[in-house]
Design a protein around this motif. Structure first.
Motif, PDB file in Angstrom:
ATOM      1  N   MET A   3      13.599 -22.740 -18.389  1.00 60.24           N
ATOM      2  CA  MET A   3      12.286 -22.327 -17.960  1.00 60.24           C
ATOM      3  C   MET A   3      12.380 -20.900 -17.432  1.00 60.24           C
ATOM      4  N   ASP A   4      11.517 -20.049 -17.936  1.00 63.62           N
ATOM      5  CA  ASP A   4      11.473 -18.667 -17.459  1.00 63.62           C
ATOM      6  C   ASP A   4      10.655 -18.602 -16.184  1.00 63.62           C
ATOM      7  N   TYR A   5      11.113 -17.782 -15.269  1.00 63.50           N
ATOM      8  CA  TYR A   5      10.430 -17.624 -13.994  1.00 63.50           C
ATOM      9  C   TYR A   5      10.145 -16.151 -13.785  1.00 63.50           C
ATOM     10  N   GLU A   6       8.881 -15.821 -13.588  1.00 66.30           N
ATOM     11  CA  GLU A   6       8.504 -14.436 -13.339  1.00 66.30           C
ATOM     12  C   GLU A   6       8.160 -14.273 -11.868  1.00 66.30           C
ATOM     13  N   LEU A   7       8.658 -13.208 -11.283  1.00 65.47           N
ATOM     14  CA  LEU A   7       8.329 -12.928  -9.891  1.00 65.47           C
ATOM     15  C   LEU A   7       6.922 -12.364  -9.812  1.00 65.47           C
ATOM     16  N   THR A   8       6.153 -12.849  -8.862  1.00 66.89           N
ATOM     17  CA  THR A   8       4.830 -12.278  -8.642  1.00 66.89           C
ATOM     18  C   THR A   8       4.993 -11.001  -7.838  1.00 66.89           C
ATOM     19  N   SER A   9       3.945 -10.196  -7.800  1.00 69.74           N
ATOM     20  CA  SER A   9       4.037  -8.939  -7.055  1.00 69.74           C
ATOM     21  C   SER A   9       4.285  -9.201  -5.575  1.00 69.74           C
ATOM     22  N   ALA A  10       3.748 -10.316  -5.030  1.00 71.25           N
ATOM     23  CA  ALA A  10       3.976 -10.622  -3.616  1.00 71.25           C
ATOM     24  C   ALA A  10       5.447 -10.915  -3.345  1.00 71.25           C
ATOM     25  N   GLU A  11       6.160 -11.471  -4.340  1.00 68.25           N
ATOM     26  CA  GLU A  11       7.561 -11.802  -4.151  1.00 68.25           C
ATOM     27  C   GLU A  11       8.458 -10.576  -4.308  1.00 68.25           C
ATOM     28  N   THR A  12       8.006  -9.576  -5.047  1.00 68.57           N
ATOM     29  CA  THR A  12       8.820  -8.382  -5.260  1.00 68.57           C
ATOM     30  C   THR A  12       8.441  -7.248  -4.300  1.00 68.57           C
ATOM     31  N   GLU A  13       7.338  -7.394  -3.620  1.00 68.20           N
ATOM     32  CA  GLU A  13       6.864  -6.359  -2.705  1.00 68.20           C
ATOM     33  C   GLU A  13       7.725  -6.361  -1.441  1.00 68.20           C
ATOM     34  N   SER A  14       8.173  -5.194  -1.029  1.00 67.28           N
ATOM     35  CA  SER A  14       9.013  -5.111   0.171  1.00 67.28           C
ATOM     36  C   SER A  14       8.159  -5.232   1.427  1.00 67.28           C
ATOM     37  N   GLY A  15       8.825  -5.479   2.558  1.00 68.03           N
ATOM     38  CA  GLY A  15       8.127  -5.541   3.837  1.00 68.03           C
ATOM     39  C   GLY A  15       7.420  -4.234   4.145  1.00 68.03           C
ATOM     40  N   LEU A  16       8.062  -3.115   3.816  1.00 70.05           N
ATOM     41  CA  LEU A  16       7.446  -1.814   4.060  1.00 70.05           C
ATOM     42  C   LEU A  16       6.195  -1.648   3.204  1.00 70.05           C
ATOM     43  N   ASP A  17       6.253  -2.104   1.936  1.00 69.15           N
ATOM     44  CA  ASP A  17       5.077  -2.031   1.058  1.00 69.15           C
ATOM     45  C   ASP A  17       3.912  -2.835   1.636  1.00 69.15           C
ATOM     46  N   ARG A  18       4.203  -4.049   2.119  1.00 72.12           N
ATOM     47  CA  ARG A  18       3.151  -4.899   2.695  1.00 72.12           C
ATOM     48  C   ARG A  18       2.572  -4.257   3.949  1.00 72.12           C
ATOM     49  N   PHE A  19       3.447  -3.679   4.772  1.00 70.97           N
ATOM     50  CA  PHE A  19       2.986  -3.015   5.994  1.00 70.97           C
ATOM     51  C   PHE A  19       2.044  -1.859   5.656  1.00 70.97           C
ATOM     52  N   VAL A  20       2.459  -1.014   4.727  1.00 65.60           N
ATOM     53  CA  VAL A  20       1.655   0.149   4.341  1.00 65.60           C
ATOM     54  C   VAL A  20       0.322  -0.304   3.750  1.00 65.60           C
ATOM     55  N   ARG A  21       0.342  -1.324   2.914  1.00 69.60           N
ATOM     56  CA  ARG A  21      -0.882  -1.834   2.286  1.00 69.60           C
ATOM     57  C   ARG A  21      -1.851  -2.351   3.354  1.00 69.60           C
ATOM     58  N   ASP A  22      -1.363  -3.165   4.292  1.00 71.38           N
ATOM     59  CA  ASP A  22      -2.238  -3.710   5.326  1.00 71.38           C
ATOM     60  C   ASP A  22      -2.792  -2.621   6.230  1.00 71.38           C
ATOM     61  N   LEU A  23      -1.964  -1.665   6.597  1.00 67.10           N
ATOM     62  CA  LEU A  23      -2.414  -0.570   7.452  1.00 67.10           C
ATOM     63  C   LEU A  23      -3.454   0.286   6.723  1.00 67.10           C
ATOM     64  N   ALA A  24      -3.219   0.593   5.457  1.00 61.83           N
ATOM     65  CA  ALA A  24      -4.173   1.390   4.678  1.00 61.83           C
ATOM     66  C   ALA A  24      -5.507   0.666   4.533  1.00 61.83           C
ATOM     67  N   LEU A  25      -5.474  -0.652   4.370  1.00 62.49           N
ATOM     68  CA  LEU A  25      -6.706  -1.427   4.273  1.00 62.49           C
ATOM     69  C   LEU A  25      -7.504  -1.333   5.570  1.00 62.49           C
ATOM     70  N   CYS A  26      -6.839  -1.479   6.699  1.00 59.81           N
ATOM     71  CA  CYS A  26      -7.504  -1.350   7.990  1.00 59.81           C
ATOM     72  C   CYS A  26      -8.115   0.047   8.147  1.00 59.81           C
ATOM     73  N   LEU A  27      -7.357   1.059   7.785  1.00 58.11           N
ATOM     74  CA  LEU A  27      -7.845   2.433   7.929  1.00 58.11           C
ATOM     75  C   LEU A  27      -9.012   2.715   6.991  1.00 58.11           C
ATOM     76  N   SER A  28      -9.030   2.081   5.825  1.00 60.32           N
ATOM     77  CA  SER A  28     -10.141   2.311   4.890  1.00 60.32           C
ATOM     78  C   SER A  28     -11.454   1.809   5.480  1.00 60.32           C
ATOM     79  N   VAL A  29     -11.391   0.838   6.370  1.00 64.42           N
ATOM     80  CA  VAL A  29     -12.588   0.301   7.012  1.00 64.42           C
ATOM     81  C   VAL A  29     -12.944   1.083   8.272  1.00 64.42           C
ATOM     82  N   HIS A  30     -11.961   1.419   9.092  1.00 65.90           N
ATOM     83  CA  HIS A  30     -12.224   1.983  10.416  1.00 65.90           C
ATOM     84  C   HIS A  30     -12.055   3.492  10.529  1.00 65.90           C
ATOM     85  N   ARG A  31     -11.408   4.126   9.574  1.00 67.83           N
ATOM     86  CA  ARG A  31     -11.072   5.543   9.719  1.00 67.83           C
ATOM     87  C   ARG A  31     -12.299   6.392  10.005  1.00 67.83           C
ATOM     88  N   ASP A  32     -12.197   7.172  11.048  1.00 66.89           N
ATOM     89  CA  ASP A  32     -13.230   8.099  11.511  1.00 66.89           C
ATOM     90  C   ASP A  32     -14.463   7.385  12.057  1.00 66.89           C
TER      91      ASP A  32
END
Length: 157
Positions: free
Chosen positions: A1-30
């Motif tokens: 059986m072939d198993y493909e990693l999803t983007s959530a499984e290959t995404e690093s902790g730093l990537d997740r941190f940056v993504r979540d922070l950027a999402l917050c800033l896109s709503v609240h910035r300025d």
């Protein structure tokens, strides 16, 4: 059986941190201060003794602006009083905790106005966004506290 990693499984902790922070800033910035609990904070805390170039580069690319990093160490009983944010800031406790206070912007600056003083306790795992022009104070340090300060500089075209 072939198993493909999803983007959530290959995404690093730093990537997740940056993504979540950027999402917050896109709503609240300025617009208004915001407190966020970004996923992947462990990657930032683990790299807090380094310059964190990956963090500043990745966040800057997502936001389309230059991001610089510095750190602030507050001893027990330390205070950092009434600082006016000269540019948008993100305050990230990476060790210990401290009190935080963000005060309203003066009316008539063409920006959203915070109606009440925002008071909170900043702990490891949280990120506080302070928009340019807002006044912030760090205090009530019961154990030594270290914060990474991300400065978000406007794009220069």
């Amino acid at each position: 059986m072939d198993y493909e990693l999803t983007s959530a499984e290959t995404e690093s902790g730093l990537d997740r941190f940056v993504r979540d922070l950027a999402l917050c800033l896109s709503v609240h910035r300025d617009r208004s201060p915001a407190l966020v609990w970004p996923d992947g904070i462990d990657a930032v805390v683990a790299g807090a003794d380094a310059e964190l170039p990956g963090l500043t580069t990745a966040l800057g690319a997502l936001l389309g602006s230059e991001v610089t990093s510095s750190s602030v160490a507050l001893p027990v009983g330390g205070r950092s009083e009434r600082n006016t944010a000269g540019t948008d800031l993100v305050l990230l406790p990476v060790k210990g905790s401290c009190g935080g206070r963000v005060e309203p912007v003066s009316p008539g600056q063409g920006r959203a106005v915070l109606e009440h003083v925002l008071e909170l306790r900043l702990r490891v795992g949280e990120a506080l966004y302070v928009p340019r022009g807002f006044v912030y104070t760090l205090d009530f340090v019961h154990t030594p506290c270290t914060l990474q300060v991300l400065a978000l500089h406007p794009s220069s075209w």
